[in-house]
Design a protein around this motif. Structure first.
Motif, PDB file in Angstrom:
ATOM      1  N   ALA A   1      40.654  67.906  68.744  1.00  0.00           N
ATOM      2  CA  ALA A   1      40.788  68.859  69.848  1.00  0.00           C
ATOM      3  C   ALA A   1      41.829  69.920  69.511  1.00  0.00           C
ATOM      4  O   ALA A   1      41.648  71.109  69.806  1.00  0.00           O
ATOM      5  N   ALA A   2      42.938  69.491  68.865  1.00  0.00           N
ATOM      6  CA  ALA A   2      43.969  70.451  68.485  1.00  0.00           C
ATOM      7  C   ALA A   2      43.430  71.443  67.461  1.00  0.00           C
ATOM      8  O   ALA A   2      43.759  72.637  67.483  1.00  0.00           O
ATOM      9  N   ALA A   3      42.573  70.936  66.551  1.00  0.00           N
ATOM     10  CA  ALA A   3      41.980  71.832  65.550  1.00  0.00           C
ATOM     11  C   ALA A   3      41.094  72.871  66.215  1.00  0.00           C
ATOM     12  O   ALA A   3      41.127  74.060  65.872  1.00  0.00           O
ATOM     13  N   TRP A   4      40.310  72.426  67.213  1.00  0.00           N
ATOM     14  CA  TRP A   4      39.449  73.374  67.926  1.00  0.00           C
ATOM     15  C   TRP A   4      40.271  74.395  68.697  1.00  0.00           C
ATOM     16  O   TRP A   4      39.940  75.573  68.744  1.00  0.00           O
ATOM     17  N   ASP A   5      41.372  73.937  69.295  1.00  0.00           N
ATOM     18  CA  ASP A   5      42.223  74.854  70.052  1.00  0.00           C
ATOM     19  C   ASP A   5      42.748  75.974  69.165  1.00  0.00           C
ATOM     20  O   ASP A   5      42.890  77.125  69.602  1.00  0.00           O
TER      21      ASP A   5
ATOM     22  N   ARG B   1      40.757  77.921  54.741  1.00  0.00           N
ATOM     23  CA  ARG B   1      41.596  79.123  54.814  1.00  0.00           C
ATOM     24  C   ARG B   1      41.767  79.608  56.253  1.00  0.00           C
ATOM     25  O   ARG B   1      41.659  80.787  56.565  1.00  0.00           O
ATOM     26  N   LEU B   2      42.028  78.644  57.099  1.00  0.00           N
ATOM     27  CA  LEU B   2      42.189  78.977  58.509  1.00  0.00           C
ATOM     28  C   LEU B   2      43.653  79.032  58.922  1.00  0.00           C
ATOM     29  O   LEU B   2      43.963  79.087  60.094  1.00  0.00           O
ATOM     30  N   GLY B   3      44.567  79.005  57.910  1.00  0.00           N
ATOM     31  CA  GLY B   3      45.984  79.048  58.218  1.00  0.00           C
ATOM     32  C   GLY B   3      46.530  77.646  58.402  1.00  0.00           C
ATOM     33  O   GLY B   3      45.818  76.647  58.216  1.00  0.00           O
ATOM     34  N   PRO B   4      47.795  77.523  58.787  1.00  0.00           N
ATOM     35  CA  PRO B   4      48.413  76.206  58.942  1.00  0.00           C
ATOM     36  C   PRO B   4      47.706  75.378  60.004  1.00  0.00           C
ATOM     37  O   PRO B   4      47.375  75.872  61.073  1.00  0.00           O
ATOM     38  N   ALA B   5      47.480  74.113  59.667  1.00  0.00           N
ATOM     39  CA  ALA B   5      46.832  73.230  60.632  1.00  0.00           C
ATOM     40  C   ALA B   5      47.799  72.867  61.742  1.00  0.00           C
ATOM     41  O   ALA B   5      48.985  72.672  61.493  1.00  0.00           O
ATOM     42  N   PRO B   6      47.325  72.786  62.982  1.00  0.00           N
ATOM     43  CA  PRO B   6      48.213  72.399  64.078  1.00  0.00           C
ATOM     44  C   PRO B   6      48.642  70.954  63.933  1.00  0.00           C
ATOM     45  O   PRO B   6      47.850  70.098  63.540  1.00  0.00           O
ATOM     46  N   VAL B   7      49.871  70.648  64.212  1.00  0.00           N
ATOM     47  CA  VAL B   7      50.389  69.290  64.121  1.00  0.00           C
ATOM     48  C   VAL B   7      50.954  68.901  65.481  1.00  0.00           C
ATOM     49  O   VAL B   7      52.106  69.229  65.798  1.00  0.00           O
TER      50      VAL B   7
ATOM     51  N   ALA C   1      29.967  79.834  61.482  1.00  0.00           N
ATOM     52  CA  ALA C   1      29.697  78.930  60.367  1.00  0.00           C
ATOM     53  C   ALA C   1      30.888  78.028  60.102  1.00  0.00           C
ATOM     54  O   ALA C   1      30.749  76.822  59.877  1.00  0.00           O
ATOM     55  N   CYS C   2      32.090  78.603  60.137  1.00  0.00           N
ATOM     56  CA  CYS C   2      33.298  77.802  59.931  1.00  0.00           C
ATOM     57  C   CYS C   2      33.435  76.732  61.015  1.00  0.00           C
ATOM     58  O   CYS C   2      33.751  75.577  60.734  1.00  0.00           O
ATOM     59  N   ALA C   3      33.194  77.153  62.256  1.00  0.00           N
ATOM     60  CA  ALA C   3      33.312  76.208  63.369  1.00  0.00           C
ATOM     61  C   ALA C   3      32.298  75.083  63.230  1.00  0.00           C
ATOM     62  O   ALA C   3      32.628  73.905  63.427  1.00  0.00           O
ATOM     63  N   GLY C   4      31.070  75.420  62.895  1.00  0.00           N
ATOM     64  CA  GLY C   4      30.043  74.403  62.739  1.00  0.00           C
ATOM     65  C   GLY C   4      30.344  73.465  61.591  1.00  0.00           C
ATOM     66  O   GLY C   4      30.190  72.240  61.701  1.00  0.00           O
ATOM     67  N   PHE C   5      30.798  74.011  60.472  1.00  0.00           N
ATOM     68  CA  PHE C   5      31.122  73.184  59.318  1.00  0.00           C
ATOM     69  C   PHE C   5      32.294  72.273  59.623  1.00  0.00           C
ATOM     70  O   PHE C   5      32.320  71.103  59.258  1.00  0.00           O
ATOM     71  N   LEU C   6      33.300  72.820  60.301  1.00  0.00           N
ATOM     72  CA  LEU C   6      34.470  72.023  60.659  1.00  0.00           C
ATOM     73  C   LEU C   6      34.081  70.846  61.540  1.00  0.00           C
ATOM     74  O   LEU C   6      34.504  69.711  61.316  1.00  0.00           O
ATOM     75  N   ALA C   7      33.249  71.115  62.569  1.00  0.00           N
ATOM     76  CA  ALA C   7      32.832  70.043  63.483  1.00  0.00           C
ATOM     77  C   ALA C   7      32.053  68.973  62.739  1.00  0.00           C
ATOM     78  O   ALA C   7      32.270  67.772  62.928  1.00  0.00           O
TER      79      ALA C   7
ATOM     80  N   GLY D   1      54.155  63.630  67.894  1.00  0.00           N
ATOM     81  CA  GLY D   1      53.949  62.224  68.176  1.00  0.00           C
ATOM     82  C   GLY D   1      52.613  61.712  67.667  1.00  0.00           C
ATOM     83  O   GLY D   1      51.788  62.457  67.131  1.00  0.00           O
ATOM     84  N   PRO D   2      52.352  60.410  67.846  1.00  0.00           N
ATOM     85  CA  PRO D   2      51.082  59.824  67.402  1.00  0.00           C
ATOM     86  C   PRO D   2      49.921  60.360  68.216  1.00  0.00           C
ATOM     87  O   PRO D   2      49.988  60.418  69.444  1.00  0.00           O
ATOM     88  N   VAL D   3      48.867  60.754  67.516  1.00  0.00           N
ATOM     89  CA  VAL D   3      47.716  61.358  68.174  1.00  0.00           C
ATOM     90  C   VAL D   3      46.445  60.677  67.681  1.00  0.00           C
ATOM     91  O   VAL D   3      46.322  60.350  66.504  1.00  0.00           O
ATOM     92  N   SER D   4      45.492  60.478  68.583  1.00  0.00           N
ATOM     93  CA  SER D   4      44.213  59.873  68.221  1.00  0.00           C
ATOM     94  C   SER D   4      43.389  60.841  67.394  1.00  0.00           C
ATOM     95  O   SER D   4      43.667  62.052  67.374  1.00  0.00           O
ATOM     96  N   PRO D   5      42.358  60.340  66.680  1.00  0.00           N
ATOM     97  CA  PRO D   5      41.479  61.260  65.946  1.00  0.00           C
ATOM     98  C   PRO D   5      40.871  62.325  66.851  1.00  0.00           C
ATOM     99  O   PRO D   5      40.756  63.480  66.469  1.00  0.00           O
ATOM    100  N   GLU D   6      40.509  61.926  68.094  1.00  0.00           N
ATOM    101  CA  GLU D   6      39.939  62.898  69.010  1.00  0.00           C
ATOM    102  C   GLU D   6      40.969  63.970  69.369  1.00  0.00           C
ATOM    103  O   GLU D   6      40.640  65.155  69.493  1.00  0.00           O
TER     104      GLU D   6
END
Length: 394
Positions: A58-62, A40-46, A8-14, A49-54
């Motif tokens: 992708a980093a969030a999914w990883d 509440r998935l913990g710290p977001a990956p950052v 559910a979290c994955a689907g909502f996030l997407a 450098g400059p990164v595209s929305p995609e």
């Protein structure tokens, strides 16, 4: 419950991030971090450098996709299985006396000419496809021809060469004593390469490489396929049949030419007259085996094989499939593996009837586009993805 919360979290996030990116392509990283924290998935990956929305997505999914807390020990896979027979597509069609004409796709092959037209259609695009051959006698004629010219791939059973039509060839004194893959008849040397085929059998074979897993495979398993399967794959006796289902895999190489056609990529065209898999004949065996096997994971495939069947049979089997899935305990994830298809009505029925009953899907970009086209989904007006062939990749 943990599995469903994660899904559910994955689907909502997407959905949420996809909508935000659609409305605001230059979405700042702070918005993604805020959404991530709210879940509440913990710290977001950052990413640095400059990164595209995609790239940010992708980093969030990883970060979200992690190893399951509980390891699977028992996996049940069904319900399509066969023996793949691989040979040169151009050589086979030449042996059949065919010449390259106008390429044309056929949802179902009814004749040798249909086969030639469909093959050159896909060869010219460098794309894979799979089709049902409706005429049993013509299919057997083609198979017989395939077994009678150099580099044909025939099958070996009990120290005899039996071609894939089922006709016994005489035992030859030149049969290799080491059990090799070549024999001589007159002046012709035949080589035979046969492989595990069918998504269910292939997935089961892949799982079996992990010695910690117990694998149940239900499908129409004949003698040759049973011989090819890993020893770690258990096939219930009810799944065994006297004759294998064979699929002909017509390969072509990158740059290979036939008449005016030149393949931009190496790929393959698959066809068969496969009634057992087409009717999902082992569905009931598969379902009845689950109670005793007690799997941690269920993998389903083979729905695409029903394209050669009547609409009435398709509707009946889909209803029976959904009913069977509903009997699987809720805590056991059910994965559905898709494949190249051409029947939009069948795909639409799968989307609306089967998708709500499964936990996850397996498909590639072309199959995703066809799915969207069949269900009138996003980007369904596209004829293809940019940069890839405009036909389903198998």
């Amino acid at each position: 419950m943990a599995l469903w919360r994660g899904s559910a979290c994955a689907g909502f996030l997407a959905l949420a991030v996809g909508c935000l990116f659609l409305l605001e392509p230059e979405l700042p990283g702070s918005a993604l971090r805020s959404l991530w924290s709210s879940l509440r998935l913990g710290p977001a990956p950052v990413p640095p450098g400059p990164v595209s929305p995609e790239g940010r997505l992708a980093a969030a999914w990883d970060a979200l996709i992690v190893q399951p807390a509980r390891r699977w020990r028992r996996v049940a896979v069904g319900v399509n299985a066969c023996v793949d027979v691989v040979l040169s597509g151009v050589k086979l069609l030449q042996a059949l006396g065919l010449s390259p004409g106008n390429g044309r796709d056929h949802a179902i092959l009814h004749s040798k000419n249909d086969l030639e037209e469909a093959f050159v259609h896909f060869m010219g695009k460098g794309a894979a496809a799979e089709r049902f051959f409706s005429d049993k006698e013509s299919f057997h004629d083609i198979v017989h021809a395939a077994s009678e010219f150099p580099d044909a791939q025939v099958c070996l059973l009990h120290q005899r060469c039996i071609d894939i039509v089922g006709k016994e060839a005489p035992f030859s004194s030149t049969w290799p004593q080491d059990g090799g893959d070549r024999w001589k008849s007159s002046s012709t040397v035949f080589s035979f390469l046969h492989y595990v085929g069918g998504n269910a059998a292939l997935i089961g074979q892949k799982f079996a490489a992990n010695s910690d897993l117990k694998v149940l495979l239900c499908g129409p398993v004949g003698p040759k396929l049973h011989e090819l399967l890993d020893d770690n794959v258990f096939v219930p006796p009810e799944s065994l049949q006297e004759v294998d289902e064979f699929h002909l895999i017509l390969e072509y190489q990158a740059g290979e030419e036939w008449g005016p056609y030149k393949a931009p990529h190496a790929n393959r065209f698959i066809f068969s007259h496969d009634l057992s898999n087409g009717a999902m004949s082992m569905l009931e065996v598969f379902v009845s085996s689950l109670e005793e096997f007690q799997p941690d994971l269920v993998v389903l495939s083979g729905l695409h094989m029903m394209e050669g069947q009547s609409k009435e049979l398709q509707r009946k089997r889909l209803l029976e499939l959904v009913t069977s899935i509903s009997d699987i305990p809720a805590g056991i994830p059910v994965h559905l593996e898709l494949a190249s298809m051409t029947d939009r009505e069948l795909m639409s029925s799968i989307v609306h009837q089967v998708f709500p009953a499964v936990t996850s899907l397996g498909l590639n970009e072309q199959e995703l586009l066809f799915l969207s086209q069949s269900a009138s989904g996003p980007h369904s007006s596209l004829s293809s993805w940019d940069g890839v062939p405009d036909v389903g990749m198998g």
